[in-house]
Design a protein around this motif. Structure first.
Motif, PDB file in Angstrom:
ATOM      1  N   SER A  52      16.326   6.302  12.561  1.00 38.47           N
ATOM      2  CA  SER A  52      16.363   5.694  11.227  1.00 38.47           C
ATOM      3  C   SER A  52      15.234   6.201  10.318  1.00 38.47           C
ATOM      4  O   SER A  52      15.275   6.002   9.105  1.00 38.47           O
ATOM      5  CB  SER A  52      16.274   4.163  11.337  1.00 38.47           C
ATOM      6  N   ALA A  53      14.235   6.878  10.909  1.00 37.53           N
ATOM      7  CA  ALA A  53      13.086   7.329  10.109  1.00 37.53           C
ATOM      8  C   ALA A  53      13.508   8.312   9.019  1.00 37.53           C
ATOM      9  O   ALA A  53      12.972   8.301   7.912  1.00 37.53           O
ATOM     10  CB  ALA A  53      12.039   7.978  11.007  1.00 37.53           C
ATOM     11  N   LYS A  54      14.506   9.141   9.346  1.00 34.34           N
ATOM     12  CA  LYS A  54      14.942  10.157   8.401  1.00 34.34           C
ATOM     13  C   LYS A  54      15.483   9.505   7.117  1.00 34.34           C
ATOM     14  O   LYS A  54      15.063   9.835   6.006  1.00 34.34           O
ATOM     15  CB  LYS A  54      16.034  10.992   9.061  1.00 34.34           C
ATOM     16  N   GLY A  55      16.421   8.573   7.298  1.00 36.34           N
ATOM     17  CA  GLY A  55      16.997   7.879   6.142  1.00 36.34           C
ATOM     18  C   GLY A  55      15.954   7.049   5.404  1.00 36.34           C
ATOM     19  O   GLY A  55      15.920   7.016   4.177  1.00 36.34           O
ATOM     20  N   PHE A  56      15.117   6.400   6.185  1.00 35.21           N
ATOM     21  CA  PHE A  56      14.075   5.552   5.575  1.00 35.21           C
ATOM     22  C   PHE A  56      13.140   6.389   4.696  1.00 35.21           C
ATOM     23  O   PHE A  56      12.858   6.042   3.549  1.00 35.21           O
ATOM     24  CB  PHE A  56      13.294   4.846   6.683  1.00 35.21           C
ATOM     25  N   ASN A  57      12.679   7.515   5.248  1.00 35.94           N
ATOM     26  CA  ASN A  57      11.744   8.352   4.488  1.00 35.94           C
ATOM     27  C   ASN A  57      12.409   8.979   3.264  1.00 35.94           C
ATOM     28  O   ASN A  57      11.770   9.152   2.219  1.00 35.94           O
ATOM     29  CB  ASN A  57      11.139   9.432   5.391  1.00 35.94           C
ATOM     30  N   ALA A  58      13.687   9.322   3.403  1.00 42.30           N
ATOM     31  CA  ALA A  58      14.412   9.901   2.259  1.00 42.30           C
ATOM     32  C   ALA A  58      14.524   8.868   1.136  1.00 42.30           C
ATOM     33  O   ALA A  58      14.317   9.201  -0.038  1.00 42.30           O
ATOM     34  CB  ALA A  58      15.787  10.373   2.693  1.00 42.30           C
ATOM     35  N   LEU A  59      14.834   7.626   1.485  1.00 40.07           N
ATOM     36  CA  LEU A  59      14.952   6.585   0.464  1.00 40.07           C
ATOM     37  C   LEU A  59      13.585   6.307  -0.174  1.00 40.07           C
ATOM     38  O   LEU A  59      13.460   6.212  -1.393  1.00 40.07           O
ATOM     39  CB  LEU A  59      15.527   5.303   1.084  1.00 40.07           C
ATOM     40  N   ARG A  60      12.586   6.171   0.672  1.00 40.92           N
ATOM     41  CA  ARG A  60      11.224   5.913   0.160  1.00 40.92           C
ATOM     42  C   ARG A  60      10.819   7.006  -0.832  1.00 40.92           C
ATOM     43  O   ARG A  60      10.328   6.723  -1.914  1.00 40.92           O
ATOM     44  CB  ARG A  60      10.250   5.869   1.350  1.00 40.92           C
ATOM     45  N   SER A  61      11.078   8.246  -0.434  1.00 37.04           N
ATOM     46  CA  SER A  61      10.721   9.365  -1.293  1.00 37.04           C
ATOM     47  C   SER A  61      11.549   9.352  -2.586  1.00 37.04           C
ATOM     48  O   SER A  61      11.031   9.608  -3.678  1.00 37.04           O
ATOM     49  CB  SER A  61      10.940  10.642  -0.483  1.00 37.04           C
ATOM     50  N   ALA A  62      12.848   9.012  -2.472  1.00 33.20           N
ATOM     51  CA  ALA A  62      13.704   8.940  -3.670  1.00 33.20           C
ATOM     52  C   ALA A  62      13.210   7.850  -4.630  1.00 33.20           C
ATOM     53  O   ALA A  62      13.414   7.942  -5.834  1.00 33.20           O
ATOM     54  CB  ALA A  62      15.151   8.689  -3.273  1.00 33.20           C
ATOM     55  N   LEU A  63      12.562   6.835  -4.087  1.00 31.66           N
ATOM     56  CA  LEU A  63      12.020   5.761  -4.928  1.00 31.66           C
ATOM     57  C   LEU A  63      10.629   6.102  -5.464  1.00 31.66           C
ATOM     58  O   LEU A  63      10.002   5.301  -6.153  1.00 31.66           O
ATOM     59  CB  LEU A  63      11.959   4.447  -4.132  1.00 31.66           C
ATOM     60  N   GLY A  64      10.152   7.290  -5.102  1.00 28.58           N
ATOM     61  CA  GLY A  64       8.850   7.738  -5.611  1.00 28.58           C
ATOM     62  C   GLY A  64       7.676   7.067  -4.926  1.00 28.58           C
ATOM     63  O   GLY A  64       6.605   6.925  -5.524  1.00 28.58           O
ATOM     64  N   LEU A  65       7.879   6.645  -3.671  1.00 33.68           N
ATOM     65  CA  LEU A  65       6.828   5.898  -2.970  1.00 33.68           C
ATOM     66  C   LEU A  65       6.318   6.679  -1.767  1.00 33.68           C
ATOM     67  O   LEU A  65       7.090   7.339  -1.058  1.00 33.68           O
ATOM     68  CB  LEU A  65       7.390   4.548  -2.483  1.00 33.68           C
ATOM     69  N   ARG A  66       5.025   6.589  -1.524  1.00 36.48           N
ATOM     70  CA  ARG A  66       4.438   7.163  -0.314  1.00 36.48           C
ATOM     71  C   ARG A  66       4.287   6.071   0.730  1.00 36.48           C
ATOM     72  O   ARG A  66       4.116   4.893   0.400  1.00 36.48           O
ATOM     73  CB  ARG A  66       3.068   7.783  -0.621  1.00 36.48           C
ATOM     74  N   ARG A  67       4.339   6.464   2.007  1.00 34.46           N
ATOM     75  CA  ARG A  67       4.257   5.476   3.094  1.00 34.46           C
ATOM     76  C   ARG A  67       2.955   4.669   3.009  1.00 34.46           C
ATOM     77  O   ARG A  67       2.912   3.495   3.328  1.00 34.46           O
ATOM     78  CB  ARG A  67       4.369   6.205   4.447  1.00 34.46           C
ATOM     79  N   GLU A  68       1.893   5.341   2.558  1.00 32.23           N
ATOM     80  CA  GLU A  68       0.582   4.684   2.525  1.00 32.23           C
ATOM     81  C   GLU A  68       0.518   3.506   1.553  1.00 32.23           C
ATOM     82  O   GLU A  68      -0.369   2.677   1.624  1.00 32.23           O
ATOM     83  CB  GLU A  68      -0.507   5.692   2.104  1.00 32.23           C
ATOM     84  N   GLU A  69       1.463   3.461   0.603  1.00 32.50           N
ATOM     85  CA  GLU A  69       1.361   2.432  -0.439  1.00 32.50           C
ATOM     86  C   GLU A  69       2.405   1.331  -0.296  1.00 32.50           C
ATOM     87  O   GLU A  69       2.529   0.481  -1.177  1.00 32.50           O
ATOM     88  CB  GLU A  69       1.467   3.083  -1.832  1.00 32.50           C
ATOM     89  N   ILE A  70       3.168   1.338   0.800  1.00 30.73           N
ATOM     90  CA  ILE A  70       4.222   0.326   0.932  1.00 30.73           C
ATOM     91  C   ILE A  70       3.979  -0.566   2.158  1.00 30.73           C
ATOM     92  O   ILE A  70       3.242  -0.199   3.078  1.00 30.73           O
ATOM     93  CB  ILE A  70       5.623   0.978   1.053  1.00 30.73           C
ATOM     94  N   TYR A  71       4.631  -1.715   2.137  1.00 31.54           N
ATOM     95  CA  TYR A  71       4.600  -2.651   3.264  1.00 31.54           C
ATOM     96  C   TYR A  71       5.926  -2.470   4.008  1.00 31.54           C
ATOM     97  O   TYR A  71       6.988  -2.513   3.403  1.00 31.54           O
ATOM     98  CB  TYR A  71       4.480  -4.073   2.721  1.00 31.54           C
ATOM     99  N   VAL A  72       5.851  -2.250   5.312  1.00 28.45           N
ATOM    100  CA  VAL A  72       7.061  -2.003   6.095  1.00 28.45           C
ATOM    101  C   VAL A  72       7.162  -3.031   7.220  1.00 28.45           C
ATOM    102  O   VAL A  72       6.192  -3.236   7.965  1.00 28.45           O
ATOM    103  CB  VAL A  72       7.042  -0.582   6.713  1.00 28.45           C
ATOM    104  N   THR A  73       8.312  -3.658   7.320  1.00 24.36           N
ATOM    105  CA  THR A  73       8.483  -4.641   8.384  1.00 24.36           C
ATOM    106  C   THR A  73       9.958  -4.724   8.777  1.00 24.36           C
ATOM    107  O   THR A  73      10.799  -4.042   8.187  1.00 24.36           O
ATOM    108  CB  THR A  73       7.940  -6.024   7.935  1.00 24.36           C
TER     109      THR A  73
END
Ligand code: SF4
Length: 214
Positions: free
Chosen positions: A57-78
């Motif tokens: 699921s990491a692939k889809g998750f990272n693609a969506l995060r990136s499409a939303l203009g967000l970096r992993r370091e700045e989001i809350y994931v749960t």
């Protein structure tokens, strides 16, 4: 709270089957827009690594995060449910009890503490955890075309969060999207641009960009 979470055994079935509880990941940078992603439950890889969104699921998750203009370091994931179970079934009665238990024990407190501007709810289980029986009635997996209508309104979650005192009066944008696992089948790798043009993604990104400016 993390040390208590790691010892949590409120769902006896899941506590027996998991390797470890998979905790939330808070942003490591101070976010300009407070965005929280809520997934379903840890998969096999997440259960082994003890971190959310590490497996397929990491692939889809990272693609969506990136499409939303967000970096992993700045989001809350749960996740809606913090423990892995091989035959975990969101539609079974026991599965629903587990979603409810993990929500009331952990997820509502996470929301109350983080005070998100937007929650990206990935898949039906995350929506169920947030909207309770309303999500069940919408049958989100089959009627994903209804999701934009939900996303249109700034959803006031006080009815769900009323048992958490600190959240009274708080509201956030509810941003539903497909769970990353089915997204993998139709999105990648060549369709990242299509994801970025998706009307929901475009709408959410606009809201996030506006929040950054405020
Ligand atoms: S699913 Fe949540 S409530 Fe149930 S045992 Fe795991 S951490 Fe505890």
């Amino acid at each position: 709270m993390i040390s208590e979470l790691k010892r949590c055994a409120r769902c006896p079935r899941l506590a027996k089957m998991r390797s470890q509880v998979v905790p939330w990941e808070k942003p490591i940078e101070s976010p300009r827009a407070r965005v929280m992603f809520i997934g379903e439950a840890p998969g096999k890889v997440e259960d082994a690594k003890g971190k959310p969104f590490q497996g397929p699921s990491a692939k889809g998750f990272n693609a969506l995060r990136s499409a939303l203009g967000l970096r992993r370091e700045e989001i809350y994931v749960t996740n809606a449910v913090k423990c892995f179970a091989p035959e975990w079934n969101a539609n079974s009665k026991l599965g629903w009890q587990e979603i409810e238990r993990c929500r009331s024990e952990w997820l509502l407190n996470e929301i109350a503490e983080f005070k998100p501007f937007m929650i990206v709810a990935l898949g039906t289980t995350a929506m169920k955890a947030l909207l309770d029986d309303k999500a069940l009635k919408l049958n989100l997996t089959k009627k994903a075309d209804q999701w934009p209508k939900i996303a249109e309104a700034k959803t006031n979650m006080v009815h769900i969060l009323s048992d958490v005192e600190a959240t009274n009066g708080n509201s956030f944008w509810l941003a539903p999207f497909w769970h990353p696992s089915p997204m993998n089948k139709w999105l990648f790798p060549q369709k990242q641009a299509e994801l970025e043009r998706h009307p929901l993604v475009a709408r959410y990104r606009t809201l996030i960009d506006q929040a950054r400016k405020n």
